[in-house]
Design an enzyme around this catalytic site. Structure first.
Site, short mmCIF file in Angstrom:
data_model
loop_
_atom_site.label_atom_id
_atom_site.label_comp_id
_atom_site.label_asym_id
_atom_site.label_seq_id
_atom_site.Cartn_x
_atom_site.Cartn_y
_atom_site.Cartn_z
N ASP A 108 6.82 2.38 5.14
CA ASP A 108 7.34 2.79 3.73
C ASP A 108 7.06 1.57 2.52
OD1 ASP A 108 8.19 5.22 3.97
OD2 ASP A 108 10.03 4.59 5.14
N ASP A 166 5.39 11.66 5.96
CA ASP A 166 5.80 10.86 4.78
C ASP A 166 4.81 9.97 4.05
OD1 ASP A 166 7.70 11.62 6.61
OD2 ASP A 166 9.42 10.63 5.72
N1 GLY Z 1 10.93 9.26 4.11
C1 GLY Z 1 12.04 9.43 4.62
C2 GLY Z 1 12.68 10.61 4.20
O1 GLY Z 1 12.07 11.46 3.63
O2 GLY Z 1 13.99 10.83 4.58
#
Ligand code: GLY
Length: 382
Positions: A108, A166
């Site tokens: 992330d 994600d």
């Molecule tokens: N990227 C983590 C979520 O969408 O919760």
């Protein structure tokens, strides 16, 4: 695109969305954020609210960039230096976090540094070296065996040998780094990872897995699994939303890519599995009879995805449907006494985390969609 009762409803709703309507909501966002600043000055809001109030936290989650990006957007909307100063102050903590590699053993890094440093670069022209440093940290998570960027945990941890959907939002940071540095390695890794996501995360019926495992010894693709969805076989609503934004964003950096057909199938799957008011339940396995919580944040992400898809010629009239979604979200806006911008999000249902609460990414993407619609030429932070 498949036409359903829901798509017709969204089309109808889109007619309410004038420039004045958009500006009014964007100004409401800015004022809500302004009202939150004193409580969070020098720190950050937590990922999601508890009883519609964020907790005060350090720069230690995957979500901190959303708050900083909302400062930059508020600055761009108002020209008020207060927002710029907040963003610049927060960027100091993003630099420290990077230097100390503080809670960065995850992919992330893209969410964090696109929305803080790339955003800052778009607005001020500064922060180039932070962008490259962050991209290096993300690049270091690339697994040659399997050709993907490892999502979570220390690199190589055998039980974490997987990618997640994600991640598509983390790739723009790598493309930006290649553009700034001239080093094509970042873009090369982003392309290799993207191929893996598309090949293994998308199922035959155009629903998606949340995560996908590989064999750490050989890199052989193994199996899909969920982390935040209802089950390994179901389709986590926010996962589908991530791909509906991630694919057209990828196309922006790779104009030769043609995946329009696939995109439309993924979008159809999403539209066919929405509740009748146009907002998904937290997993697309649920329908209106389920009484499960909805995830407003997934809808806000899809609104951004549809605008980008329209711009990248993946979805004709994407902007119309994006407007319809924003109109459907109108009754999800927070009211006085609540923090955040959007009610009724879900973070991680099975952990009981942020269920029927606001969350920072729902707030951010709602505001990003409004920003995009005020000016389709606005250079996004991706
Ligand atoms: N990227 C983590 C979520 O969408 O919760």
């Amino acid at each position: 695109m498949l036409r359903t009762q829901v798509t017709e409803k969204l089309e109808d709703l889109s007619h309410n969305v004038s420039s004045e309507w958009i500006n009014q909501r964007l100004n409401d966002c800015v004022e809500k954020i302004r009202s939150m600043i004193p409580r969070f000055e020098g720190q950050f809001p937590s990922a999601c609210t508890t009883n519609m109030a964020y907790r005060v936290k350090n720069n230690d989650d995957w979500t901190n960039g959303f708050w900083t990006a909302m400062m930059w957007m508020s600055y761009q909307v108002t020209g008020d230096d207060k927002f710029k100063q907040q963003a610049q102050q927060q960027l100091i903590s993003f630099q420290e976090r990077l230097d100390k590699h503080f809670i960065l053993d995850h992919h992330d890094i893209g969410f964090l540094y696109s929305l803080s440093a790339v955003a800052g670069y778009r607005v001020t022209g500064d922060y180039q070296s932070m962008i490259i440093q962050a991209a290096d940290a993300l690049l270091a998570r690339f697994q040659e065996k399997g050709q993907f960027i490892q999502a979570w945990g220390k690199k190589g941890a055998p039980n974490e040998y997987r990618l997640i959907i994600d991640s598509l939002l983390n790739l723009p940071l790598l493309f930006e780094a290649s553009k700034l540095s001239g080093n094509q390695q970042y873009a090369k890794v982003a392309r290799a990872h993207y191929q893996q996501v598309i090949k293994h995360i998308v199922r035959q019926d155009y629903s998606t897995y949340h995560t996908f495992y590989y064999d750490p010894r050989t890199g052989t693709p193994l199996k899909g699994a969920t982390a935040q969805g209802y089950s390994d076989d179901s389709c986590w609503a926010r996962g589908q939303a991530w791909i509906l934004l991630g694919m057209p964003l990828y196309k922006r950096f790779n104009p030769d890519m043609i995946e329009k057909g696939q995109y439309q199938h993924l979008l159809n799957y999403y539209f066919e599995h929405l509740g009748k008011d146009g907002i998904p339940y937290w997993d697309l396995i649920f329908d209106d009879s389920s009484h499960e919580p909805e995830d407003s944040s997934a809808a806000a992400i899809v609104a951004c995805g549809l605008i980008e898809a329209d711009q990248q010629q993946y979805q004709q009239d994407g902007i119309v449907y994006a407007k319809g979604i924003l109109a459907a979200l109108d009754r999800y806006r927070t009211i006085s006494g609540q923090e955040g911008l959007l009610q009724h999000g879900v973070y991680a249902y099975s952990e009981g985390k942020g269920v029927d609460e606001a969350n920072l990414w729902g707030d951010y993407f709602y505001m990003e969609a409004l920003m995009r619609l005020t000016n389709l030429e606005w250079p996004t932070y991706w």
